[in-house]
Design an enzyme around this catalytic site. Structure first.
Site, mmCIF file in Angstrom:
data_model
loop_
_atom_site.group_PDB
_atom_site.id
_atom_site.type_symbol
_atom_site.label_atom_id
_atom_site.label_comp_id
_atom_site.label_asym_id
_atom_site.label_seq_id
_atom_site.Cartn_x
_atom_site.Cartn_y
_atom_site.Cartn_z
ATOM 1 N N SER A 138 0.813 -1.213 0.000
ATOM 2 C CA SER A 138 0.000 0.000 0.000
ATOM 3 C C SER A 138 0.847 1.263 0.000
ATOM 4 O O SER A 138 0.325 2.354 -0.183
ATOM 5 C CB SER A 138 -0.948 0.000 1.204
ATOM 6 O OG SER A 138 -0.229 0.175 2.394
ATOM 7 N N LYS A 175 0.413 4.038 6.957
ATOM 8 C CA LYS A 175 -0.134 4.946 5.936
ATOM 9 C C LYS A 175 0.356 6.365 6.188
ATOM 10 O O LYS A 175 0.927 6.675 7.234
ATOM 11 C CB LYS A 175 -1.674 4.937 5.995
ATOM 12 C CG LYS A 175 -2.345 3.599 5.658
ATOM 13 C CD LYS A 175 -2.346 3.323 4.186
ATOM 14 C CE LYS A 175 -3.089 2.024 3.842
ATOM 15 N NZ LYS A 175 -2.664 0.860 4.661
#
Lengths: 216, 216
Positions: A138, A175
Site C-alpha cells: 500500500s 499509511k
DNA sequence: TTATACAGTGAACGTTCGTTTACTGTCAAG
DNA sequence: CTTGACAGTAAACGAACGTTCACTGTATAA
C-alpha cells in the site's frame, strides 16, 4: 581573532605544517577505526604501540592527546577513549561519497571525515525506536516496498504528512497521516487502495523515521 | 545426546529453572546493552556492580561467565568482553519486531534476541562498501527515490537483475543490469526513461546492496 | 534433617592500565 | 651555531583491572 591583513608568512607556514600534522593524525585515527571495526572495542595504549609502529607507550599517549585536541576522539570520565560520535560511528562506519550524477569519486577523494554510521543516521532515539518488516504494497509509491524494514519511533508526535503506524478499527496499518474536514484520515501511497477514514478512534503507535532495504 | 524417552521430571524442572536463569541473564545483558549505547563502550566489572545492583565484583565475574556460557558475550584474547555480534550490534541496536499486518507487538513481546544493527544488516563488507546519495528519479519504481542513500559494494561481482553503479559513455549512473542479445544493457526503473545500450564498454563500479531513506 | 547447589559478599593477588618524569635525537628558525 | 619545538624512547608510578579464594545465606532435593 586574527585580522586577515596581519597574516604573515609564518602563519602560512604554520598552517602548512599543521595540515601535515593533521593528515598524520587522521591516518592514525583511521588505524584506530580499523582496530575498532575488527575487535569491536578500542585498543589499549599497549595495543596501539604496534598499531602505530611505535616502541613507547608515552608516544602513544601524546598522539592520543593530539587526537583528542583535534576532536577525533574523546576521553570519558574514566580516562577511556571513545571515538567522537560527531565524526565516527562506534561500530561499522561507511564512507559517504558524493552523488551519483556528480561522477564516481577517485579513491584519493575518499575523505575520512565523511564516514558515518547508518544506524546513527536513521536512529535518533535508540530507546524508543524499533524496526518493522513491511508486508503489503500500500506504500509502494512512497518507495516503501514489501520486505523493506521501516524504523519506527514511538516517542515522536505525528504530524500531517508523516508516515505513521496506526491502529484503526482494530487493525494495524502503515499509511500517510492526513486531515480531512478536521479529522485525521490515513492515505495509502498506492492508487489501487482507498483512503481509510476511521470509524472509531485513530491510535497512532509511532512515526516512520526511516526506511531500510536490503538486496541480497 | 539425551534420548527423548529418558526425559524425566528432573529434566523438566531443570528446564524450568534454566529458563528462569536465562531470563535473568537476558535482563542483565540488556543492562549491558543500555550502558554500551550510552557510553559507546563496555562497562568494567566495577561499573557493572551498580548496574546489576551488586556489592561484589566476584558476583559480577560469575554473571559475566554465565553470560559468556549462554553466548551473549565473548571474551577476547585480552580478557575484555564484547557482545557476541551474532546477536548484538556493538553500537546502536534496535529492536526488530514483527510485521505490521501481524498486529502491533506488546512491550512484553519485545525480544532482546531480536535486536539487530542496521549497519550489520546492510553492510556485509565494511571495507569495500560505501554510501552514495541518490539524485534523479530513474529508479523510483524500484523504490529508490531522489535523496535516498544507496549502499554500494565495489567488491561484489554484478549479476543480471542487480542494481549497479556503472559508467557508460563517460557518465555515471545507477540502473538495473540486464542482458540483451548477449551484451549487457542498463534498465531504469521508471517508464519515462529508456534503456541504455552502451556504445563503448560498460564499467560496473559496484553493486547496490541496500537502500536507506531518512524521514525528518 | 541433612546435603547440595548456587547467588552473592569481602578481601586479596598479580597484571595491565593510563599517566608522569627524564632523556635522546631531529629538524627548522633565528 | 645555538635554540626551541617536537616525535619518540625508556623506566617508573599509583590506580584500576580481571581473577581467585574463602566464606555466608538461601533454596531445593534427597
Amino acid at each position: 581573532m586574527k585580522n586577515i591583513n596581519n597574516i604573515n608568512n609564518k602563519d602560512i607556514n604554520n598552517n602548512k605544517i599543521n595540515n601535515k600534522i593533521y593528515e598524520k593524525l587522521k591516518c592514525r585515527a583511521e588505524l584506530l577505526l580499523t582496530f575498532l571495526n575488527e575487535h569491536k572495542r578500542m585498543p589499549s595504549y599497549s595495543e596501539m604501540m604496534p598499531l602505530f609502529s611505535l616502541k613507547s607507550k608515552n608516544a602513544v599517549f601524546k598522539i592520543v592527546n593530539n587526537l583528542q585536541k583535534e576532536g577525533f576522539i574523546i576521553k570519558d570520565d574514566k580516562g577511556r577513549i571513545v571515538f567522537n560520535s560527531d565524526f565516527f560511528s562506534p561500530a561499522f562506519s561507511i564512507k559517504l561519497l558524493g552523488r551519483i550524477e556528480a561522477g564516481f569519486p577517485s579513491p584519493a577523494e575518499e575523505e575520512l571525515l565523511d564516514m558515518i554510521s547508518i544506524d546513527k543516521l536513521l536512529i535518533k532515539n535508540p530507546v524508543s525506536s524499533f524496526l518493522l518488516k513491511v508486508t503489503g504494497d500500500s506504500m509502494t509509491e512512497a518507495g516503501i516496498m514489501p520486505g523493506d524494514y521501516v524504523v519506527v519511533d514511538k516517542s515522536g508526535t505525528a504530524a500531517e504528512g508523516d508516515i505513521v503506524i496506526a491502529q484503526v478499527d482494530n487493525a494495524w496499518t502503515m499509511k500517510y497521516l492526513a486531515k480531512e474536514n478536521g479529522s485525521y484520515i490515513l492515505l495509502p501511497a498506492n492508487s489501487r487502495y482507498k483512503a481509510i477514514k476511521p470509524k472509531n478512534e485513530l491510535v497512532v503507535a509511532g512515526v516512520v523515521t526511516g526506511v531500510v532495504r536490503q538486496y541480497k
